[in-house]
Every structure is written in structure tokens, then in C-alpha cells.
Design an enzyme around this catalytic site. Structure first.
Site, short mmCIF file in Angstrom:
data_model
loop_
_atom_site.label_atom_id
_atom_site.label_comp_id
_atom_site.label_asym_id
_atom_site.label_seq_id
_atom_site.Cartn_x
_atom_site.Cartn_y
_atom_site.Cartn_z
N GLY A 22 40.36 35.11 48.31
CA GLY A 22 40.52 35.69 46.97
C GLY A 22 41.91 35.49 46.42
N GLN A 23 42.13 36.01 45.20
CA GLN A 23 43.41 35.79 44.51
C GLN A 23 44.61 36.22 45.36
OE1 GLN A 23 44.42 38.51 41.45
NE2 GLN A 23 45.85 37.13 40.42
N ASP A 45 36.48 35.22 55.23
CA ASP A 45 35.88 35.50 53.92
C ASP A 45 34.37 35.30 54.05
OD1 ASP A 45 37.50 35.39 50.87
OD2 ASP A 45 35.31 35.45 50.97
N ILE A 46 33.65 35.70 53.02
CA ILE A 46 32.19 35.54 53.02
C ILE A 46 31.82 34.07 52.76
CG2 ILE A 46 31.97 36.10 50.55
CD1 ILE A 46 29.55 37.56 53.05
N ARG A 47 32.79 33.31 52.24
CA ARG A 47 32.55 31.89 51.95
C ARG A 47 33.76 31.08 52.41
NH1 ARG A 47 35.88 31.17 47.31
NH2 ARG A 47 36.49 33.23 46.62
N ASP A 63 31.33 38.93 56.85
CA ASP A 63 30.79 39.77 55.80
C ASP A 63 31.50 41.12 55.91
OD1 ASP A 63 29.38 41.54 54.25
OD2 ASP A 63 27.41 41.10 55.12
N TYR A 153 34.90 50.80 39.69
CA TYR A 153 35.99 50.29 40.52
C TYR A 153 37.01 51.41 40.79
CZ TYR A 153 40.05 47.29 41.61
OH TYR A 153 41.14 46.69 42.17
N LYS A 157 38.08 53.33 44.24
CA LYS A 157 39.46 53.35 44.74
C LYS A 157 39.93 54.78 45.00
CE LYS A 157 40.28 48.94 45.04
NZ LYS A 157 40.41 48.32 46.37
N ILE A 183 47.75 41.77 38.94
CA ILE A 183 48.55 40.78 39.69
C ILE A 183 48.42 39.40 39.05
CG2 ILE A 183 48.98 39.77 41.96
CD1 ILE A 183 49.42 42.80 41.92
#
Ligand code: SER
Length: 329
Positions: A22-23, A45-47, A63, A153, A157, A183
């Protein structure tokens, strides 16, 4: 002598990053591999991710919602520290509320349970400014204040922060957390966030010379350059446990700007740049978030300080994007 022992302690860490593609995950993997050594930092990661990420050290498909799956990797490598970076961000989670809740909560509880069972020693979990809502003070939002988030979201959190605190108090889990602002990065794009416009704008400015913004021109939001976000993450994890006085999550701030202000800064490099505005549902999310966050406690407790302001960040991003045309042309 102490420096030597400290060095040995640092070298004994074996890190698992969940959500490494991810980012933030990509930049974090790169930095942690530079500090602790490539073989000590397992990206997952999942991918699959970029060749650079997958070839510079160990990589596993994981996962984040599957505790057994995480445990297998923890045991395979003798992982001590987990950085849980997998999450569904604000705008996407509004479209898939239960999926967002499930990913964000199930993954956190899986990792906290592994720490409770003493299979890992230390946990990093990012929270967000999205914990605040329209009833929180907008200016200099304090560390402790009203938190009534308007997004799924944000709800995940706030709940996650309380779970972190609970596992710390009840089971002695060493979990550390930061409430990230938006970010800004140039190497890896974010996905599904309300602050993503402030990344896309640089790419579109160079590619097309124009950008249509999904927020209003005066939507001021707290933001931070990726370099600073990674510094903060490394710093809070390297701090001595007694320096960490907040076990929910720390407010963290660097810069706050509006779409109009970032567009003015970009015009210094792309004079013909044109900005237009077509606010959508993400404007409502932005309206509920702070303008400027007070992060005095992070600065005091573990010595946080930021480096980049809006102009230094813009200069760095434009220079890097010009040197890496393949990323946008
Ligand atoms: N960047 C995130 C978002 O926009 C905030 O934490 O969802």
C-alpha cells in the site's frame, strides 16, 4: 558499551509488515529494510507488489483478516514486531461499510491476540485524524477531546484505539499508534482516501496541466509528506516503552493546507496549471475533520518533529516526478 548493546537489541528485531504494497507500506518497507537489513523485514500483502519490493527481501501473501495465516508467517520467520498497515480508507469504506469495518477490526484483533499470546513483542497500528468528527474542535484539535466520527473508517479507528489501549492495560501488549493526517507521496499512490486529491494533483499537473478537485478550494486539512510520516513511525517504534504515555494513539501534525494553497504552490513549477472544483461526497467527510491538529504530546513524549512544509514537499515531489517520468507520462 551501552551503544553497542542498543545496537544488538535493534539488530535482533524481525519485522513483519502487513499491507506492504500500500501507499505507506511500500515506503515503510524500504526504510525498515535500510535500517534493520533486508532479510529482517518481511513484506506481506493480499496481492503481489512491485518487483523492487518483492525482490529486495522476503515477501509473503498474507490475508490480514486471517489470524492463522499471520501466525504461520510469524512462526516461519520468528517475527518480533508487526506493522499492520492494511486498511480500507475513508471514502471506500463509506461505499462498503461492513467490509471496511471487518477488514480494519478483524486484522487489528488478530495481531493484538498474537501479541497477547506472546508470539510477537511489539505492534504498530496506524490510527487517523478521522477519529475526530464535526463535534471535535477544528482548530488545534487536542490529543484528548470529543471523538464522534462521521465515517465508518473513523468509527473503526476510534474502536481500534480503544482496543489497543485495552490490550496494553489488561495484557501488557506493547502496541504503539499514531493518528496520521493525510499522507502525501509520489512513489506509490494512495487509494480510497479523502486526502488523495493532494497526491493526484501533482501527477495531473505534470501530465495534463490541469486538475479537477473533489474538494472545495477552501477545504483545509492536516497533511504530511511521506518522509515525515515514515520518520514518525520509525521513531515511535524505537522509543523506550516508558516514553510512550498514550496507548490509544498520538495526534501527529506537520502541515495544513487547502486545495487552493497547494495549487498556488504547484503553479510555481507549472505556471499554466489550472485547477477546477467539483466537490462530491468526500467534501462532507473533509468538513467533519480537523483543520489543524495539536500534536504537542507526541513532540514532548518521544521527540517527534517534522521536516517538510508545503513548499519543501512540493519541490521534492516535482523534482522526483520529473526525474521519474515513467510514473506519470
Ligand atoms: N488519508 C486518510 C483518508 O483520507 C485519512 O486517514 O481516508
Amino acid at each position: 558499551m551501552y551503544a553497542y548493546i542498543f545496537e544488538l537489541l535493534i539488530m535482533s528485531e524481525t519485522i513483519l509488515i502487513i499491507g506492504a504494497c500500500g501507499q505507506i507500506g511500500v515506503a515503510l518497507t524500504e526504510r525498515l529494510r535500510a535500517i534493520y537489513g533486508n532479510q529482517q523485514v518481511i513484506a506481506s500483502d493480499i496481492r503481489e507488489g512491485s518487483a523492487a519490493l518483492m525482490e529486495s527481501g522476503p515477501f509473503e501473501i498474507v490475508d490480514a483478516t486471517n489470524k492463522e495465516n499471520i501466525q504461520e508467517v510469524v512462526e516461519k520467520y520468528g517475527v518480533t514486531d508487526v506493522y499492520l498497515m492494511a486498511a480500507m480508507l475513508s471514502a471506500t469504506a463509506e461505499k462498503y461499510p461492513l467490509k471496511g469495518w471487518d477488514l480494519n477490526m478483524t486484522s487489528l484483533l488478530a495481531v493484538l491476540e498474537l501479541a497477547k499470546e506472546k508470539l510477537i513483542k511489539k505492534v504498530y497500528w496506524p490510527s487517523s485524524m478521522a477519529v475526530f468528527g464535526s463535534t471535535s474542535p477544528k482548530m488545534n484539535t487536542p490529543q484528548q477531546t470529543v471523538m464522534e466520527p462521521s465515517t465508518v473508517y473513523g468509527i473503526s479507528k476510534v474502536a481500534g484505539e480503544h482496543w489497543c489501549n485495552y490490550y496494553h492495560d489488561k495484557y501488557g501488549v506493547d502496541v504503539r499508534s499514531i493518528r496520521y493526517p493525510g499522507i502525501i507521496s509520489w512513489k506509490t499512490l494512495p487509494g480510497g482516501g479523502t486526502t488523495d486529491y493532494a497526491v493526484d494533483i501533482y501527477f495531473e499537473a505534470l501530465k495534463k496541466g490541469s486538475f479537477e478537485c473533489f474538494l472545495k478550494e477552501d477545504a483545509r486539512l492536516p497533511m504530511m509528506y511521506m518522509e515525515d510520516a515514515i520518520d514518525a513511525t520509525v521513531k515511535i517504534m524505537q522509543a523506550a516503552p516508558e516514553e510512550i504515555k498514550v496507548r490509544t494513539s498520538y495526534n501527529l501534525a506537520a502541515i495544513s493546507f487547502t486545495p487552493k494553497e497547494i495549487s498556488e504552490e504547484i503553479k510555481k513549477y507549472v505556471p499554466e496549471f489550472e485547477m477546477s472544483y467539483a466537490p462530491d461526497f468526500r467534501q462532507d467527510i473533509a468538513d467533519s475533520w480537523p483543520d489543524i491538529i495539536d500534536d504537542t504530546q507526541a513532540r514532548k513524549d518521544w521527540g517527534w518533529r517534522h521536516e517538510y512544509d508545503l513548499s519543501a514537499m512540493t519541490k521534492d515531489i516535482i523534482e522526483n516526478l520529473k526525474a521519474n517520468k515513467d510514473l506519470w507520462s
